[in-house]
Design a protein around this motif. Structure first.
Motif, PDB file in Angstrom:
ATOM      1  N   GLU A 190      -5.974  -0.523 -13.987  1.00 52.79           N
ATOM      2  CA  GLU A 190      -5.068   0.388 -14.681  1.00 52.79           C
ATOM      3  C   GLU A 190      -4.109  -0.389 -15.570  1.00 52.79           C
ATOM      4  OE1 GLU A 190      -3.265   3.159 -16.375  1.00 52.79           O
ATOM      5  OE2 GLU A 190      -4.789   3.813 -14.938  1.00 52.79           O
ATOM      6  N   GLN A 191      -4.090  -0.017 -16.856  1.00 51.31           N
ATOM      7  CA  GLN A 191      -3.212  -0.671 -17.814  1.00 51.31           C
ATOM      8  C   GLN A 191      -1.748  -0.347 -17.551  1.00 51.31           C
ATOM      9  OE1 GLN A 191      -4.360  -2.862 -19.886  1.00 51.31           O
ATOM     10  NE2 GLN A 191      -2.500  -3.325 -21.013  1.00 51.31           N
ATOM     11  N   ASN A 192      -1.484   0.830 -16.995  1.00 46.93           N
ATOM     12  CA  ASN A 192      -0.120   1.228 -16.663  1.00 46.93           C
ATOM     13  C   ASN A 192       0.242   0.609 -15.314  1.00 46.93           C
ATOM     14  OD1 ASN A 192       2.233   2.577 -15.817  1.00 46.93           O
ATOM     15  ND2 ASN A 192       1.705   4.404 -16.992  1.00 46.93           N
ATOM     16  N   ALA A 193       0.797  -0.594 -15.367  1.00 51.24           N
ATOM     17  CA  ALA A 193       1.044  -1.351 -14.139  1.00 51.24           C
ATOM     18  C   ALA A 193       2.030  -0.639 -13.214  1.00 51.24           C
ATOM     19  CB  ALA A 193       1.569  -2.742 -14.490  1.00 51.24           C
ATOM     20  N   ALA A 194       3.088  -0.081 -13.777  1.00 52.17           N
ATOM     21  CA  ALA A 194       4.094   0.580 -12.942  1.00 52.17           C
ATOM     22  C   ALA A 194       3.481   1.731 -12.159  1.00 52.17           C
ATOM     23  CB  ALA A 194       5.252   1.069 -13.815  1.00 52.17           C
ATOM     24  N   LEU A 195       2.641   2.509 -12.821  1.00 57.17           N
ATOM     25  CA  LEU A 195       1.993   3.641 -12.170  1.00 57.17           C
ATOM     26  C   LEU A 195       1.034   3.169 -11.082  1.00 57.17           C
ATOM     27  CD1 LEU A 195       1.718   6.726 -12.251  1.00 57.17           C
ATOM     28  CD2 LEU A 195      -0.077   6.444 -13.969  1.00 57.17           C
ATOM     29  N   ALA A 196       0.263   2.135 -11.385  1.00 58.97           N
ATOM     30  CA  ALA A 196      -0.682   1.611 -10.394  1.00 58.97           C
ATOM     31  C   ALA A 196       0.041   1.067  -9.168  1.00 58.97           C
ATOM     32  CB  ALA A 196      -1.539   0.527 -11.031  1.00 58.97           C
ATOM     33  N   LEU A 197       1.147   0.388  -9.372  1.00 62.40           N
ATOM     34  CA  LEU A 197       1.889  -0.182  -8.256  1.00 62.40           C
ATOM     35  C   LEU A 197       2.506   0.894  -7.372  1.00 62.40           C
ATOM     36  CD1 LEU A 197       3.621  -3.193 -10.043  1.00 62.40           C
ATOM     37  CD2 LEU A 197       1.728  -3.296  -8.402  1.00 62.40           C
ATOM     38  N   GLU A 198       2.741   2.077  -7.920  1.00 58.04           N
ATOM     39  CA  GLU A 198       3.291   3.177  -7.126  1.00 58.04           C
ATOM     40  C   GLU A 198       2.311   3.666  -6.069  1.00 58.04           C
ATOM     41  OE1 GLU A 198       4.702   6.408  -9.460  1.00 58.04           O
ATOM     42  OE2 GLU A 198       6.197   5.219 -10.541  1.00 58.04           O
ATOM     43  N   VAL A 199       1.021   3.611  -6.370  1.00 57.86           N
ATOM     44  CA  VAL A 199       0.033   4.162  -5.440  1.00 57.86           C
ATOM     45  C   VAL A 199      -0.721   3.103  -4.658  1.00 57.86           C
ATOM     46  CG1 VAL A 199      -0.276   6.214  -6.883  1.00 57.86           C
ATOM     47  CG2 VAL A 199      -1.834   4.268  -7.160  1.00 57.86           C
ATOM     48  N   ALA A 200      -0.667   1.851  -5.100  1.00 55.05           N
ATOM     49  CA  ALA A 200      -1.493   0.805  -4.498  1.00 55.05           C
ATOM     50  C   ALA A 200      -0.912   0.311  -3.179  1.00 55.05           C
ATOM     51  CB  ALA A 200      -1.653  -0.353  -5.468  1.00 55.05           C
ATOM     52  N   ASP A 201      -1.811  -0.180  -2.323  1.00 56.70           N
ATOM     53  CA  ASP A 201      -1.417  -0.855  -1.092  1.00 56.70           C
ATOM     54  C   ASP A 201      -1.341  -2.364  -1.301  1.00 56.70           C
ATOM     55  OD1 ASP A 201      -1.639   1.561   0.713  1.00 56.70           O
ATOM     56  OD2 ASP A 201      -3.694   1.465  -0.037  1.00 56.70           O
ATOM     57  N   HIS A 202      -2.075  -2.837  -2.299  1.00 58.74           N
ATOM     58  CA  HIS A 202      -2.130  -4.259  -2.612  1.00 58.74           C
ATOM     59  C   HIS A 202      -2.424  -4.371  -4.107  1.00 58.74           C
ATOM     60  CE1 HIS A 202      -2.650  -8.544  -1.739  1.00 58.74           C
ATOM     61  NE2 HIS A 202      -3.717  -8.535  -2.528  1.00 58.74           N
ATOM     62  N   ALA A 203      -2.010  -5.467  -4.707  1.00 60.90           N
ATOM     63  CA  ALA A 203      -2.246  -5.643  -6.143  1.00 60.90           C
ATOM     64  C   ALA A 203      -2.627  -7.077  -6.455  1.00 60.90           C
ATOM     65  CB  ALA A 203      -1.006  -5.245  -6.943  1.00 60.90           C
TER      66      ALA A 203
END
Length: 233
Positions: A190-203
């Motif tokens: 996901e290019q939208n890092a902030a959005l991805a980090l909101e839902v992810a368990d790990h990055a």
């Protein structure tokens, strides 16, 4: 899913360099980085679309490094590719019929198709409409439904928010969180890092084809390595 020391090349170009990546069962791992960082190449290697020159791809305890795409689907992996790549000249229902051909049993495929049209009512309403006439958000729902026709345990999602209106982005990410609640493992590019980090368990952050950082989303949010990775390419 466990990836170890993955290398992908396109001729002399080394697109992915020694990438280690884990997607835990029932969790979301976000794969972040600028355009050209190697995110899609990593996904394509997992899906069997490109063959890595080094490294291993182990899915559910099986080494599937050099498996064909159809074998990887049968092993429980599905992909929602960047740009959705639906069949625009076919109807919504025909797209799902094609996706269900891997089920083998036509009755099983029909049952799955009916369940997905119930899950995504707009697809049921527009089942006879050409897929190319759907809105961007509706096409993304179709891409998700098409992937779910194989009842995957691991879902590879490449840029699901690309080109969508903000309200539809929220809808799509709500779907993603719902799939995790059902126990489906998700690798989210996901290019939208902030959005991805909101839902992810790990990055995991890629830069120039290599892992630049990895960790808990809260630790990476606002991290200088993440910021520089997005500026590097």
């Amino acid at each position: 899913m466990d990836i170890a020391a993955l290398d992908v090349r396109y001729g002399p170009v080394r697109a992915v360099r020694g990438v280690d990546l884990v997607v835990p069962q029932g969790g979301i791992t976000a794969l972040l980085g600028a355009n050209g960082a190697g995110k899609t190449s990593t996904v394509m290697a997992i899906a069997g679309v490109v063959t890595p020159v080094a490294g291993t791809v182990a899915i559910f305890g099986r080494n599937l490094t050099n498996a064909t795409p159809d074998a990887i689907v049968r092993a429980g992996v599905a992909i929602c590719p960047e740009g959705r790549r639906i069949f625009a000249s076919l109807t919504v229902e025909e797209n799902l019929i094609l996706a269900g051909s891997a089920a083998g049993n036509p009755e099983t495929a029909a049952t799955r198709r009916a369940a997905l049209m119930e899950r995504f009512p707009i697809l049921g309403e527009r089942r006879k409409q050409l897929a190319g006439l759907l809105s961007g958000g509706e096409q993304q729902m179709l891409a998700v439904a098409r992937a779910l026709m194989s009842e995957p345990q691991l879902l590879l999602m490449d840029e699901p928010s690309l080109g969508l209106a903000p309200q539809m982005v929220d809808t799509v990410f709500g779907i993603i969180e719902g799939l995790r609640a059902e126990g489906i493992s998700i690798l989210l590019v996901e290019q939208n890092a902030a959005l991805a980090l909101e839902v992810a368990d790990h990055a995991v952050v890629l830069a120039n084809g290599a892992v630049a950082a990895s960790g808990a989303p809260g630790d990476l949010a606002g991290n200088d390595i993440l910021k520089s990775a997005y500026l590097a390419a």
